[in-house]
Scaffold this motif. Sequence first.
Motif, PDB file in Angstrom:
ATOM      1  N   ALA A   1       0.823  -1.219   0.000  1.00 54.68           N
ATOM      2  CA  ALA A   1       0.000   0.000   0.000  1.00 54.68           C
ATOM      3  C   ALA A   1       0.854   1.264   0.000  1.00 54.68           C
ATOM      4  O   ALA A   1       0.408   2.304  -0.486  1.00 54.68           O
ATOM      5  CB  ALA A   1      -0.938  -0.003   1.202  1.00 54.68           C
TER       6      ALA A   1
ATOM      7  N   GLY B   1      -0.614  -1.242  -4.449  1.00 52.90           N
ATOM      8  CA  GLY B   1      -1.496  -1.458  -3.309  1.00 52.90           C
ATOM      9  C   GLY B   1      -2.956  -1.300  -3.674  1.00 52.90           C
ATOM     10  O   GLY B   1      -3.802  -2.097  -3.270  1.00 52.90           O
TER      11      GLY B   1
ATOM     12  N   ALA C   1      -6.186  -1.669   2.685  1.00 52.03           N
ATOM     13  CA  ALA C   1      -5.062  -1.281   1.823  1.00 52.03           C
ATOM     14  C   ALA C   1      -5.459  -0.126   0.904  1.00 52.03           C
ATOM     15  O   ALA C   1      -4.687   0.823   0.717  1.00 52.03           O
ATOM     16  CB  ALA C   1      -4.585  -2.478   1.008  1.00 52.03           C
TER      17      ALA C   1
END
Length: 103
Positions: A44, A50, A89
């Motif tokens: 992330a 991410g 995320a």
Amino acid sequence: MSATNPSATPLDRHASPVRSRKGQQIPGLAVASFTLGILAILTAIFIVPGVLLGIVGLVLGLTGRGNAKRAGQPSHWMATAGAVLSGLAILGAVVLVAIAAAS
């Protein structure tokens, strides 16, 4: 003639390694969602990977839960955990972008 297959190996008689303790097979979408959720959390900080992994993991997790619900089975914990991790995320990547834009 014997009733067993002579070409079968001893490993053919063992259960699949992808089974839960209750003998029920773990759905592939749940495993994929959980795996992508973990990868999305780990990546992330790099925003694009991410978010991409998070979106795919979220879709797979929600699809896995929906499939289980339609089949009348309880949804597997991996599908739920994968959807939650993927959502976190995505949220983390969005927060990082907001912090970078504000500074």
